[in-house]
Design a protein around this motif. Structure first.
Motif, PDB file in Angstrom:
ATOM      1  N   LEU A  41      -4.824  -5.337   1.366  1.00 52.11           N
ATOM      2  CA  LEU A  41      -4.580  -3.630   0.212  1.00 52.11           C
ATOM      3  C   LEU A  41      -6.211  -3.554   0.118  1.00 52.11           C
ATOM      4  CD1 LEU A  41      -2.587  -3.984  -3.213  1.00 52.11           C
ATOM      5  CD2 LEU A  41      -2.284  -2.893  -0.808  1.00 52.11           C
ATOM      6  N   GLU A  42      -7.332  -4.491  -0.036  1.00 52.42           N
ATOM      7  CA  GLU A  42      -8.236  -4.290   0.224  1.00 52.42           C
ATOM      8  C   GLU A  42      -8.583  -3.713   2.145  1.00 52.42           C
ATOM      9  OE1 GLU A  42     -10.292  -7.551  -2.869  1.00 52.42           O
ATOM     10  OE2 GLU A  42     -10.358  -8.022  -0.812  1.00 52.42           O
ATOM     11  N   GLU A  43      -7.842  -4.302   3.431  1.00 50.66           N
ATOM     12  CA  GLU A  43      -8.282  -3.961   4.261  1.00 50.66           C
ATOM     13  C   GLU A  43      -8.829  -2.217   4.390  1.00 50.66           C
ATOM     14  OE1 GLU A  43      -7.157  -4.841   8.586  1.00 50.66           O
ATOM     15  OE2 GLU A  43      -5.860  -5.609   7.272  1.00 50.66           O
TER      16      GLU A  43
ATOM     17  N   ILE B 103      -4.646   3.390  -4.627  1.00 54.83           N
ATOM     18  CA  ILE B 103      -3.623   3.188  -5.402  1.00 54.83           C
ATOM     19  C   ILE B 103      -3.706   2.957  -7.123  1.00 54.83           C
ATOM     20  CG2 ILE B 103      -1.727   1.211  -6.228  1.00 54.83           C
ATOM     21  CD1 ILE B 103      -1.590   0.309  -2.937  1.00 54.83           C
ATOM     22  N   ALA B 104      -4.857   2.119  -7.487  1.00 54.11           N
ATOM     23  CA  ALA B 104      -6.217   1.847  -8.123  1.00 54.11           C
ATOM     24  C   ALA B 104      -6.174   3.441  -9.411  1.00 54.11           C
ATOM     25  CB  ALA B 104      -6.455   1.343  -8.437  1.00 54.11           C
TER      26      ALA B 104
ATOM     27  N   TYR C 216       2.553   5.999  -3.130  1.00 54.72           N
ATOM     28  CA  TYR C 216       4.043   6.924  -3.806  1.00 54.72           C
ATOM     29  C   TYR C 216       3.479   7.205  -5.426  1.00 54.72           C
ATOM     30  CZ  TYR C 216       5.672   6.018   0.850  1.00 54.72           C
ATOM     31  OH  TYR C 216       5.650   6.191   2.419  1.00 54.72           O
ATOM     32  N   CYS C 217       3.354   6.502  -5.452  1.00 53.28           N
ATOM     33  CA  CYS C 217       3.026   6.834  -7.194  1.00 53.28           C
ATOM     34  C   CYS C 217       2.154   8.030  -7.944  1.00 53.28           C
ATOM     35  CB  CYS C 217       2.591   5.286  -8.424  1.00 53.28           C
ATOM     36  SG  CYS C 217       3.371   3.302  -7.760  1.00 53.28           S
ATOM     37  N   GLY C 218       1.662   8.440  -6.597  1.00 52.32           N
ATOM     38  CA  GLY C 218       0.314   9.331  -7.234  1.00 52.32           C
ATOM     39  C   GLY C 218       1.155  11.076  -6.583  1.00 52.32           C
TER      40      GLY C 218
ATOM     41  N   ALA D 108       0.975  -1.428  -0.015  1.00 55.98           N
ATOM     42  CA  ALA D 108       0.002   0.105   0.038  1.00 55.98           C
ATOM     43  C   ALA D 108       0.762   1.707  -0.108  1.00 55.98           C
ATOM     44  CB  ALA D 108      -0.869   0.126   0.795  1.00 55.98           C
ATOM     45  N   ASP D 109       2.353   0.999   1.228  1.00 53.69           N
ATOM     46  CA  ASP D 109       2.344   2.519   0.912  1.00 53.69           C
ATOM     47  C   ASP D 109       3.315   2.691  -0.328  1.00 53.69           C
ATOM     48  OD1 ASP D 109       2.775   3.043   3.892  1.00 53.69           O
ATOM     49  OD2 ASP D 109       4.334   1.474   4.031  1.00 53.69           O
TER      50      ASP D 109
END
Length: 1687
Positions: free
Chosen positions: A983-985, A992-993, A937-939, A932-933
């Protein structure tokens, strides 16, 4: 709802403006500047026209209105000419937005509608998205205005210079800015509506923002009372609003400065602004934003450099210098700064030759005294204090040195500090403020020299009269104002160095003489800021040398003075050392009397050291000078080893680090030796001869110093930075990275093992793993983590694992070729091993994960170069690098190094790694939040961090070990992927998506192209998704989750209402790349970076449509988007005969140029597109959708119907295959090499993404360097001409290998294209519903399309020939020869054409066979084609006797050469090829029989094939039993084909003769086939085995019968003997056939059929030999002797 162009248009314009301004900064050539501005005007003219109303409106915000509110509450509103119905929830949302933004309700409703798409991308509620969108549009508007103002200024400068072409085309941008932004009334413009002037409007807008911020603060206070302030959503919304408004206020400040400089302000604007300043009640960001505006106003209206007159300035002077009680009560230091600044610039009117100096009726001297008095009063009221506070706060940074920060805080007495939540000031504002203060500095020095001198005199007097009294440090403050103003601005610093006779240069000389201690400290800080580049630093160095000023009085501040002071301090600090000075607990309070570190003296020492570090880093001359000083290094390390204040030691470490800039390896080693001596106690022992201390071991002193540094983060940070500088390789060192960064014997005399392991253990094991967690100061914690991670990354990155590989796999003596004395020492002593050991330590790995896992709010506020972002980046890079090198470490290095490691140490400061982790992946799995981290950081807008995060995500998602952990669980249960669940939690996957979706929504940058950070981010996202999918294509992965699928344990679903269901998922963002993004530019040339972009998307789609897990969903989705028809219309499946990046795709040189990458990607994309068309056609055919199937066939036939009306012509399926002929255009012979030809480069071969073996050119370069080093060190004499030839050959080899890599890929992908095309035609052949002549016509078309290529490659290109031959085989077996008997003329013509094509195909196959073409697999297909053609003619050739004869003559023409190949394959190949060859021989025998031609049989006999065939019957029973046991179908077919061929031979008279002459009966006898009762030979209870055995007996018996029948009476005797010898078997079979002993049941019936067949075969033999008539007679009554048969 589609945007009306506001935000999106501003974003597009901002991108164009940013690209243009960046290009202008990079290229200052006149022609380039002209061209760039003209290009901008051409590309953005339409955008500027569309946005004109927006620019004219500035930040106007229509307020709430009752009419709009009523319209919203009515549920019907009209927005952009469209009517919308609003439900209650949407009405409530709209009203909340309107109230929160104080915005018109209709505009709020529009915002809410526009924010719908952003909910997923931004992962926030609709209300938050609307607020964000509102402020983003305002921010983009102001940024565009600012950039337009700067670009217009650049245009004006170009026009003013009058240099270059196309000057007449310039000027339009300036006019646009003046008219639509600055609202000037330009000559000739009459159609612009009357508007309020820009300057007051801008100032009023700034006031509105300040009011809004005040209301926001009140809102937060109210929320705190109600208990709402702690809610995360509320905090985020308020934080974003606060940040946005502050940024808008700052941008307006800079814009207002531009406007004032453009002379659009009037005197009243200045007076209004002064009233605004008087209203300021507190020192905050908004107050700071007003300072550069103040400076601009003063310059324009009060300075000789402005546009005003002296009379106007005198009038304003009375107003400015007049104080009021309100100013004194509110912010007196602000009022003081206004007066001081005004007086400094205003005084320029009265300098010599200025306009004010000649005024009549005034007393110039008296006014000068009055101004001096007023200036002094302003200083007493805190003018310099405020100015210093402003510039220091604006320039404040987490990187600010603690020593400098302490000095300016010491000098800051009156101005309060800004609040901790202050938004960092942007670079444009910093530059603007610094430029304004630069003007003030110049004005003060030039216009008021007497006041300046008086400051120094008064300070000296104060220090002499009373040390205890509070002193004024205004001179020091002024020096620091200069320091902060000129910092990072080397072009501005040229004013001090450019002219040694000007006022600024004179000021330097004056300020450096007889300076007090605090002045020296401040002067050194100033000198640092005036040394920001090499020329400036060199000038500062020369200034400190004092060589050019020998005539004048010697300077106080010189290098000699600085070094003398340091030496004095080092000695003084050791004069009275305690007996226990060095102990394990040296961290005691420093004795001020001993070390003389009172604040002033300490500040001076720190400034000396920092100045030394600055000049050494910037100037090579200064660095060399300092290194040449005989005792400097000793003095510095004496300071380090003494009991000094931590900050002094930290500054000393930084000075030492600076001396390593542009270092040589020799200098590096010298400093290592000094550092080792220092930490071994030698500097202490040299000054303290106490016997008790000298008896301590060296590690005692090292641990003691480490213990002293441990509690002080700044001290430890500086030390680790020194370690980082020492372990970095020298600039310009070999790319081999083949040397140790320290002497190989370092520490050998003091430790069991030489090296720097204790330093690494302290930095990584103690400071990073332990101390960093406990540091309360967040910035220091981040800095410590950053320097530790940079040190670790450097240690890992400087290691070259390839040297180990080359040592084992090449013929190069690596030991003699590298700079390190041996490869063993390189491997065992390199710090890489120790750092990798720490990667397996649980605490260290936890520290890395903690560094990566940061608060989202902190991340969003951090700048790209902040310690927070950089520490995260370094942590991610370290993990990625360690994962790359993990296999080398664990397999090769760890077994060598581990036994030599020291035992567990007891010192907490030099710990040892616990090695608790089995692998790095295990450590990463300690935190499931890591994914998740990294995704988060991708956006965040930091390209480097985004790319590093995606790269690590790619590695993690493709790691088999991590995948197994994610899917781990009970073997009896199906478990969901743990990463997916994590990631769903917290809904991290949606966030992220959304981030990824946002990246793909950013338009492509056609200016920067592939260099655009946004484009790089897109590519890394695609690489991550591809790696994740490829690693586990048939199980749900995080890539599936992010694409929008609902992931089960082993299934994928589409959740109703999900983004995928609404077609707003990441998957749906990828589709437009393939459908909408072009591959061609305007000139018609293919663009490599666009092709590469589409290729990366296509390969993701390919995995999805190919995998059973996702194929159904994805194929349906692609079908709904008409994906197949889009790629057909784009021509994606047809080879483009075009230019590639302007280069023609022809010749070997093309493959060596960068454009070839696009060509290769396009070939691969073509293959995937053809594969998709094939799969879709299969899916549609199985789905029973005849209308769509018909539409697809029409499209493949060359016509696509659009919207049921228009028909678009596209290339048909028969035109798709056209890439292979171009392969030969790229072929070339390898060049000849004299020196490098014998190199073994096999170790450089690697597999690319599609498993092609290509050369790693970096490794090849390393091998070439090693070979050159080996030759050089061997003592061989290398002539100059040979050296030049070697260099030339090296370049040629690299160029050739680059070509060879591309050629390999082109050949591979061309074959894939061909294979995909042939499979498509196979499927079309199988799925079409053609009948009769139509089917024959389709097969004819296909044959016409593929035959030329098969004819070309049938013998020379086996790979291509195999694909084409498979297609031909399918076509022939699909063709019904029996129906080719049409009587109508047209059909008959088609049949004649296809007969000709079939005969051509036969000739191609026979020719290839005769040439031994390809492998056995290819020849087996050729055999099958020939067999089908021959049997078609023989079995269904009604009226085609001429074709038979022609075919027979063709066979004879190829002669024994052809048959020799077939015979060889019949017994020398694999089972499939053997079967095909035997079957073909059988068909040839049948053809000869029908044509009454014994050529084939005679040829087989001459080739001894018949004898070998008969002889093989000896093992037929054993072979049959093996097949029965294994069930091998190929072997079964081989035996059947062999027996069938024998039967066919025996059915001809000549063949039967040759078979019998080959001792058929003896071979059968030796096989033992008929010797035993079948029930005894085979388990009688296994009826199937028994049936198979009888089947073999039947086939052999029929061969015997056919041979005897064909030969007539010639071999009757042998037949009778056979029957006699096997009488019992014959009788048994005849009885069973008669029903005696026969079983019942289905299986028994099948067995009974075989028994009957065998009985029938025996009866043929009995009848042919007349066995019954002669039974009981003498078998030897035949008078003729039995012939002797030899084999």
């Amino acid at each position: 709802m589609a945007d009306d162009g506001g935000l999106e248009a501003l974003q597009a314009l901002h991108k164009n403006l940013s690209n243009t301004t960046e290009a202008l900064k990079a290229d200052r050539e006149f022609e380039a500047r002209n061209e760039l501005i003209l290009r901008f005007l051409q590309s953005s003219g339409a955008l500027l026209d569309d946005l004109t109303p927006t620019f004219r409106g500035l930040l106007e915000r229509p307020g709430r209105k009752k009419e709009s509110r009523d319209a919203v509450l009515s549920g019907k509103v009209t927005i952009s000419d469209e009517e919308y119905s609003l439900n209650k929830d949407f009405q409530e949302l709209t009203l909340q937005i309107a109230d929160g933004l104080e915005l018109d309700e209709i505009e709020a409703a529009k915002l809410a509608l526009l924010a719908e798409d952003e909910e997923i991308a931004w992962g926030r509620s609709r209300k938050e998205c609307a607020i964000i969108r509102f402020h983003k549009q305002r921010n983009y508007l102001l940024n565009c205005m600012l950039l337009l103002l700067e670009l217009a200024k650049e245009e004006d400068e170009i026009v003013a210079e009058g240099v270059g072409e196309n000057l007449g085309a310039l000027g339009s941008l300036s006019r646009y800015v003046s008219e639509n932004i600055l609202r000037e009334n330009l000559p000739g413009i009459t159609n612009s509506p009357s508007q309020p002037r820009f300057v007051p409007t801008c100032a009023s807008t700034m006031g509105d923002i300040r009011t809004w911020l005040q209301k926001l603060a009140e809102q937060v206070a109210s929320a705190a009372v109600l208990g709402v302030a702690s809610e995360a959503r509320f905090q985020e919304t308020v934080e974003f609003t606060y940040v946005s408004l502050t940024q808008q206020h700052e941008l307006l400040s800079v814009i207002l400065c531009h406007a004032i400089e453009k002379h659009v302000a009037i005197e009243n604007d200045f007076l209004d602004f002064l009233r605004i300043l008087k209203q300021a009640t507190r020192y905050d960001s908004c107050t700071v934003h007003l300072v550069p505006v103040l400076g601009t106003y003063i310059t324009i209206f009060g300075s000789t450099e402005g546009s005003g007159s002296v009379e106007q300035a005198r009038k304003l002077n009375r107003i400015v210098c007049q104080q009021s009680e309100d100013e004194v009560r509110s912010l007196p230091f602000l009022s003081a700064a206004v007066r001081a600044w005004w007086i400094a610039e205003y005084s320029g009117w009265y300098m010599d030759d200025a306009a004010g100096s000649g005024l009549s009726g005034i007393d110039i001297d008296e006014e000068d005294k009055e101004r001096s008095k007023q200036f002094a009063e302003a200083l007493r009221d805190g003018a310099f204090d405020f100015m210093l506070a402003v510039i220091a706060d604006v320039k404040a940074s987490e990187w600010e040195d603690a020593a400098r920060k302490s000095l300016r805080q010491w000098l800051r007495k009156r101005t309060p500090t800004l609040s901790l939540d202050t938004i960092p000031f942007t670079e444009p504002f910093q530059v603007r403020l610094a430029a304004k203060l630069e003007t003030f500095v110049d004005a003060f020095i030039s216009n008021m020299p007497d006041v300046l001198r008086r400051l120094k005199i008064e300070e000296d007097e104060q220090r002499q009269t009373s040390q205890a009294q509070e002193q004024d440090y205004d001179l020091e403050r002024f020096l620091l104002i200069i320091a902060y103003s000129f910092e990072g601005r080397p072009e501005a610093a040229d004013g001090f160095w450019g002219d040694p006779e000007n006022n600024l240069a004179g000021f330097l000389q004056w300020a450096s003489r007889r300076a007090t201690t605090p002045v020296q400290a401040a002067f050194c800080e100033m000198l640092q800021s005036l040394s920001e580049d090499e020329p400036s630093a060199k000038s500062a160095h020369e200034f400190l040398l004092d060589e050019a000023h020998q005539i004048r009085k010697p300077l106080t501040i010189t290098w000699a003075h600085i070094i003398h002071e340091l030496e004095y301090f080092a000695n003084k600090s050791r004069e009275k050392p305690a007996a226990t000075q060095v102990s394990m607990n040296r961290a005691v309070k420093v004795n001020p009397e001993q070390a003389e570190t009172e604040p002033e003296f300490a500040a001076m020492l720190e400034s000396y050291l920092r100045l030394m570090a600055k000049l050494a880093a910037q100037s090579e001359a200064a660095r060399k000078y300092l290194l040449e000083q005989p005792h400097l290094l000793r003095v510095l390390f004496q300071v380090v080893s003494s009991l000094v204040a931590p900050r002094i030691r930290a500054c000393t470490f930084r000075a030492l680090s600076a001396l390593l800039n542009r270092k040589t390896i020799e200098q590096n080693n010298v400093l290592w030796q000094y550092l080792e001596a220092c930490l071994s106690g030698r500097f202490f022992l040299s000054t303290n001869r106490a016997g008790s201390s000298s008896a301590q071991p060296p590690s005692f002193y090292m641990e003691g110093l480490f213990q002293e540094m441990s509690p002080h983060a700044d001290d430890a940070i500086a030390f680790i930075q020194l370690l980082h500088a020492l372990t970095s390789l020298p600039e310009g060192s070999s790319s081999l990275r083949d040397l140790l960064p320290y002497p190989k014997d370092l520490g050998a005399s003091t430790r069991m093992r030489p090296g720097i392991e204790p330093y690494i253990d302290f930095a990584l094991g103690h400071m990073f793993s332990v101390r960093a967690q406990d540091i309360p100061e967040v910035v220091q914690q981040r800095m410590l983590r950053l320097c530790c991670l940079e040190f670790a990354l450097t240690c890992v990155s400087t290691f070259n694992e390839d040297l180990i590989i080359f040592s084992n796999e090449t013929n190069i003596n690596v030991d003699s070729a590298i700079k390190c004395d041996s490869l063993e020492n390189y491997v065992t002593l390199h710090p890489f091993a120790r750092v990798m050991e720490w990667m397996y330590d649980a605490k260290f790995m936890k520290g890395i994960l903690d560094t990566i896992h940061q608060n989202r709010a902190d991340i969003e506020k951090a700048t790209q170069d902040s310690p927070l972002i950089l520490s995260i980046l370094r942590a991610i890079e370290l993990i990625s690098k360690a994962l790359d090198l993990q296999a080398t470490y664990t397999n090769l290095i760890r077994p060598i190094v581990k036994p030599q490691s020291r035992t567990q140490g007891r010192s907490p400061y030099i710990p040892v790694s616990n090695g608790a982790l089995a692998s790095i992946e295990d450590g990463l799995m300690m935190s499931m939040a890591l994914m998740a981290d990294l995704g988060g950081y991708c956006g965040i807008g930091h390209p480097d961090l985004t790319l590093a995060s995606l790269k690590l995500l790619e590695k993690i998602s493709a790691s088999p070990r991590i995948i197994s952990v994610w899917h781990s669980g009970s073997s009896n249960l199906s478990h969901r992927n743990k990463a997916i669940m994590a990631l769903e939690e917290h809904n991290d996957a949606a966030t992220i998506a959304g981030t990824f979706i946002g990246e793909f929504k950013i338009p492509l940058d056609f200016f920067k192209e592939s260099e655009s950070p946004q484009h790089q981010t897109k590519l890394y996202i695609l690489d991550f998704l591809h790696s994740c999918l490829q690693a586990s294509p048939d199980r749900p992965t995080i890539a599936h989750l992010l694409l929008g699928f609902r992931c089960g344990a082993s299934t994928l679903e589409i959740e109703p209402g999900s983004p995928f269901d609404r077609r707003s998922s990441l998957f749906h963002e990828l589709l437009p790349v393939m459908i909408e993004v072009p591959s061609l530019n305007e000139e018609g040339s293919m663009v490599t970076w666009l092709v590469n972009f589409r290729y990366k998307v296509m390969r993701i789609l390919r995995i999805l449509w190919s995998s059973p897990l996702s194929a159904r969903i994805v194929l349906e989705e692609l079908r709904e988007n008409d994906f197949l028809f889009h790629i057909l219309m784009q021509g994606l499946v047809v080879q483009q005969n075009l230019l590639w990046d302007g280069v023609e795709a022809s010749g070997p040189d093309f493959l060596a140029c960068p454009a070839a990458e696009g060509y290769v990607d396009f070939l691969s994309m073509r293959a995937m597109a053809l594969e998709y068309v094939t799969r879709e056609l299969c899916s549609v055919s199985l789905g029973h959708t005849p209308a769509l199937k018909r539409r697809i066939f029409d499209a493949l036939g060359g016509q696509i119907k659009v919207d049921g009306l228009e028909i678009i012509s596209v290339p048909s399926a028969f035109e798709f295959q056209d890439s292979l002929p171009q392969e030969s255009q790229f072929a070339t012979a390898p060049p000849e090499f004299r020196f490098v030809g014998e190199l073994d480069l096999s170790s450089c071969l690697e597999e690319d993404d599609d498993l092609n073996r290509v050369y790693n050119l970096n490794k090849v370069q390393e091998i070439l360097l090693l070979r050159y080093n080996e030759t050089s060190k061997s003592g061989q004499l290398i002539l100059q001409e040979d050296a030049e030839l070697m260099e030339l050959e090296k370049d040629n080899l690299l160029q050739y290998l680059r070509y060879l890599n591309r050629f390999t890929q082109v050949r591979s992908y061309s074959l894939k294209v061909l294979a995909a095309w042939t499979r498509l035609l196979m499927v079309m052949t199988d799925c079409n519903e053609f009948k009769g002549t139509n089917k024959v016509s389709f097969i004819l078309q296909t044959l016409q399309a593929m035959l030329p290529s098969l004819e070309m490659y049938g013998s020379d290109n086996p790979g291509a020939a195999l694909e084409l031959a498979k297609l031909a085989k399918v076509l022939l077996f699909e063709l019904d020869f029996e129906t080719m008997t049409s009587t109508d003329k047209q059909s008959r013509a088609v049949e004649n054409l296809i007969s000709d094509k079939l005969f051509q195909l036969l000739q191609v196959c026979l020719s290839a066979i005769a040439k031994w073409a390809g492998n056995q697999e290819l020849r087996a297909v050729y055999y099958s084609i020939c067999y089908r053609h021959l049997t078609g003619l023989v079995d269904h050739g009604h009226g085609v006797s001429s074709s038979l004869r022609k075919t027979a003559r063709t066979i004879q023409a190829f002669g024994e050469k052809l048959l020799n190949v077939v015979c060889d394959d019949a017994f020398g190949g694999d089972a499939a090829c053997q079967s095909a060859a035997l079957i073909l021989l059988g068909s040839l025998v049948q053809l000869g029989k029908q044509e009454k031609d014994n050529f084939v049989v005679e040829a087989l006999n001459r080739l001894n094939f018949i004898g070998i065939l008969v002889d093989s019957l000896r093992d037929v029973l054993a072979e049959w039993e093996v097949v029965s046991r294994t069930g091998d179908p190929d072997q079964q077919n081989y035996i059947d084909a062999k027996l069938a061929l024998l039967l066919q031979l025996c059915q001809t008279r000549e063949g039967a003769k040759n078979v019998l002459h080959a001792n058929l009966f003896r071979a059968i006898e030796q096989s033992g086939l008929f010797s035993v009762d079948p029930e005894l030979q085979v388990n009688s209870s296994d009826s199937k085995a028994l049936e198979r055995h009888y089947d073999l007996l039947v086939k052999v018996a029929r061969i015997i019968g056919a041979a005897i029948v064909s030969r007539g009476s010639h071999n009757v005797l042998q037949g009778r003997r056979f029957l006699t010898e096997h009488r019992m078997l014959v009788m048994h079979v005849l009885k069973r056939s008669a029903g005696i002993g026969a079983g019942v049941g289905k299986t028994e019936e099948l067995l009974s059929e075989r028994v009957s067949d065998l009985a029938e075969a025996f009866m043929v033999v009995i009848t042919a030999t007349g066995f019954l008539e002669f039974e009981g007679g003498n078998l030897q009554e035949d008078k003729r002797p039995a012939p002797m048969l030899f084999h």
